[in-house]
Design a protein around this motif. Structure first.
Motif, mmCIF file in Angstrom:
data_model
loop_
_atom_site.group_PDB
_atom_site.id
_atom_site.type_symbol
_atom_site.label_atom_id
_atom_site.label_comp_id
_atom_site.label_asym_id
_atom_site.label_seq_id
_atom_site.Cartn_x
_atom_site.Cartn_y
_atom_site.Cartn_z
ATOM 1 N N ASP A 60 -5.523 -20.971 21.437
ATOM 2 C CA ASP A 60 -5.154 -20.149 20.560
ATOM 3 C C ASP A 60 -5.395 -20.489 18.883
ATOM 4 N N SER A 61 -5.985 -22.012 18.867
ATOM 5 C CA SER A 61 -5.893 -22.355 17.767
ATOM 6 C C SER A 61 -7.259 -21.746 17.059
ATOM 7 N N ALA A 62 -7.202 -21.296 15.866
ATOM 8 C CA ALA A 62 -8.100 -20.445 15.324
ATOM 9 C C ALA A 62 -7.613 -19.817 13.781
ATOM 10 N N MET A 63 -8.468 -19.438 13.112
ATOM 11 C CA MET A 63 -8.242 -18.846 11.803
ATOM 12 C C MET A 63 -7.685 -17.353 12.205
ATOM 13 N N TYR A 64 -6.763 -17.023 11.852
ATOM 14 C CA TYR A 64 -6.052 -15.689 11.852
ATOM 15 C C TYR A 64 -6.100 -14.845 10.498
ATOM 16 N N TYR A 65 -6.876 -13.548 10.425
ATOM 17 C CA TYR A 65 -6.670 -12.604 9.066
ATOM 18 C C TYR A 65 -5.979 -11.644 9.612
ATOM 19 N N CYS A 66 -5.129 -11.123 8.586
ATOM 20 C CA CYS A 66 -4.479 -9.806 8.570
ATOM 21 C C CYS A 66 -5.218 -8.915 7.865
ATOM 22 N N ALA A 67 -5.361 -7.702 8.468
ATOM 23 C CA ALA A 67 -6.180 -6.961 7.326
ATOM 24 C C ALA A 67 -5.671 -5.559 7.423
ATOM 25 N N LEU A 68 -6.097 -4.679 6.208
ATOM 26 C CA LEU A 68 -5.444 -3.372 6.297
ATOM 27 C C LEU A 68 -6.540 -2.389 5.914
ATOM 28 N N SER A 69 -6.330 -1.045 6.330
ATOM 29 C CA SER A 69 -7.387 -0.118 5.842
ATOM 30 C C SER A 69 -6.457 1.176 5.755
ATOM 31 N N PHE A 70 -7.136 2.132 4.828
ATOM 32 C CA PHE A 70 -6.499 3.470 4.658
ATOM 33 C C PHE A 70 -6.552 4.067 6.027
ATOM 34 N N SER A 71 -5.762 4.658 6.429
ATOM 35 C CA SER A 71 -5.615 5.699 7.656
ATOM 36 C C SER A 71 -6.357 7.016 7.275
ATOM 37 N N GLY A 72 -6.987 7.478 8.129
ATOM 38 C CA GLY A 72 -7.791 8.780 7.826
ATOM 39 C C GLY A 72 -9.339 8.619 7.754
ATOM 40 N N GLY A 73 -9.637 7.244 8.524
ATOM 41 C CA GLY A 73 -10.895 7.104 8.866
ATOM 42 C C GLY A 73 -11.775 6.304 7.522
ATOM 43 N N TYR A 74 -11.025 6.161 6.320
ATOM 44 C CA TYR A 74 -11.738 5.698 5.434
ATOM 45 C C TYR A 74 -11.746 4.121 5.521
ATOM 46 N N GLN A 75 -12.878 3.560 5.716
ATOM 47 C CA GLN A 75 -12.779 2.125 6.584
ATOM 48 C C GLN A 75 -13.096 0.890 5.507
ATOM 49 N N LYS A 76 -12.768 1.049 4.241
ATOM 50 C CA LYS A 76 -12.844 -0.229 3.145
ATOM 51 C C LYS A 76 -11.541 -1.069 3.875
ATOM 52 N N VAL A 77 -11.799 -2.209 4.319
ATOM 53 C CA VAL A 77 -10.854 -3.046 4.661
ATOM 54 C C VAL A 77 -10.555 -4.222 3.909
ATOM 55 N N THR A 78 -9.245 -4.404 3.655
ATOM 56 C CA THR A 78 -8.580 -5.499 2.694
ATOM 57 C C THR A 78 -8.166 -6.494 3.492
ATOM 58 N N PHE A 79 -8.472 -7.797 3.443
ATOM 59 C CA PHE A 79 -8.183 -8.889 4.278
ATOM 60 C C PHE A 79 -7.372 -9.696 3.565
ATOM 61 N N TYR B 78 0.912 -1.275 0.144
ATOM 62 C CA TYR B 78 -0.032 0.219 0.132
ATOM 63 C C TYR B 78 0.889 1.457 0.033
ATOM 64 N N SER B 79 0.587 2.099 -0.904
ATOM 65 C CA SER B 79 1.550 3.418 -0.968
ATOM 66 C C SER B 79 1.273 4.422 -0.028
ATOM 67 N N GLY B 80 0.068 4.427 0.825
ATOM 68 C CA GLY B 80 -0.059 5.412 1.822
ATOM 69 C C GLY B 80 0.466 5.018 2.994
ATOM 70 N N SER B 81 -0.419 5.394 4.170
ATOM 71 C CA SER B 81 -0.109 5.129 5.480
ATOM 72 C C SER B 81 -1.275 4.364 5.709
ATOM 73 N N PRO B 82 -1.163 3.189 6.074
ATOM 74 C CA PRO B 82 -2.136 2.091 6.493
ATOM 75 C C PRO B 82 -2.237 1.863 7.882
ATOM 76 N N GLU B 83 -3.517 1.476 8.218
ATOM 77 C CA GLU B 83 -3.795 0.831 9.603
ATOM 78 C C GLU B 83 -3.853 -0.641 9.353
ATOM 79 N N LEU B 84 -3.322 -1.268 10.120
ATOM 80 C CA LEU B 84 -3.211 -2.846 10.123
ATOM 81 C C LEU B 84 -3.892 -3.420 11.476
ATOM 82 N N PHE B 85 -4.424 -4.543 11.076
ATOM 83 C CA PHE B 85 -5.385 -5.349 12.258
ATOM 84 C C PHE B 85 -5.025 -6.684 12.131
ATOM 85 N N TRP B 86 -5.478 -7.409 13.088
ATOM 86 C CA TRP B 86 -5.450 -8.842 13.114
ATOM 87 C C TRP B 86 -6.842 -9.245 13.626
ATOM 88 N N TYR B 87 -7.551 -9.854 12.813
ATOM 89 C CA TYR B 87 -8.937 -10.492 13.314
ATOM 90 C C TYR B 87 -8.787 -12.018 13.250
#
Lengths: 117, 110
Positions: free
Chosen positions: B81-100, B27-36
């Motif tokens: 801890d056994s589970a499915m883990y998804y990493c996800a990314l969103s644009f910073s600045g509150g634009y909330q489309k999330v890519t998993f 991602y070329s901008g400043s991302p927000e990263l998450f783990w679900y």
């Protein structure tokens, strides 16, 4: 609050039929999202609403798909003339509007599993 | 376009062993990263986010902008801890489309 609620949990239908899913978000959340998840993949963004306004639609969302959130509360996702490739889990999520630019965590429902015969 | 890559579909570790679930993003901008995380028969839920810089259930993740990574780590794996883990990314600045990412199944062997 029971969290995000989706109905039905499962839907089996014949190819060519129309289907409609419902999502009830967490009551104070004004953002609502739809995702699609197929086997072995993560959720893929379809569309999202800020209150009743649909702010973005993914290119994944063909003309056969339509989503509404008429009163800014629950939302429906309709698929017309279903195809085999529409078989997937359809997930709904909701969140608060972001404040100070930070993304708000999304709270997911259990999903509706669609099977096309 | 933003993309999230989780190279491992399945990661098996023994109880008490360290865990590292890999996540790389583009991602070329400043991302927000998450783990679900999705435990068996439960809904997808947020585990942690990089801006919080917190440890949840013993898990931590550090955003490395130079390597464009956001790996999830835990020093001692537990069976729960056994589970499915998804990493996800969103644009910073509150634009909330999330890519998993495609997810990694963590299996902790007793």
């Amino acid at each position: 609050d029971t969290g995000v609620s989706q109905n039905p949990r499962h839907k089996i239908t014949k190819r060519g039929q129309n289907v409609t899913f419902r999502c009830d978000p967490i009551s104070e959340h004004n953002r609502l999202y739809w995702y699609r998840q197929t086997l072995g993949q993560g959720p893929e963004f379809l569309t999202y609403f800020q209150n009743e306004a649909q702010l973005e639609k993914s290119r994944l969302l063909s003309d056969r798909f339509s989503a509404e959130r008429p009163k800014g509360s629950f939302s429906t996702l309709e698929i017309q003339r279903t195809e085999q490739g529409d078989s997937a889990m359809y997930l709904c999520a909701s969140s608060l509007t972001p404040g100070q630019g930070a993304t708000q965590p999304q709270h997911f429902g259990d999903g509706t599993r669609l099977s096309i015969l | 376009a933003q993309r999230v890559t989780q190279p491992e579909k399945l990661l098996s570790v023994f109880k008490g062993a360290p865990v590292e679930l890999k996540c790389n993003y583009s991602y070329s901008g400043s991302p927000e990263l998450f783990w679900y995380v999705q435990y068996s028969r439960q809904r997808l839920q947020l585990l942690l986010r990089h801006i919080s810089r917190e440890s949840i259930k013993g898990f931590t993740a550090d955003l490395n902008k130079g390597e464009t990574s956001f790996h999830l780590k835990k020093p001692f794996a537990q069976e729960e801890d056994s589970a499915m883990y998804y990493c996800a990314l969103s644009f910073s600045g509150g634009y909330q489309k999330v890519t998993f990412g495609t997810g990694t199944k963590l299996q902790v062997i007793p």
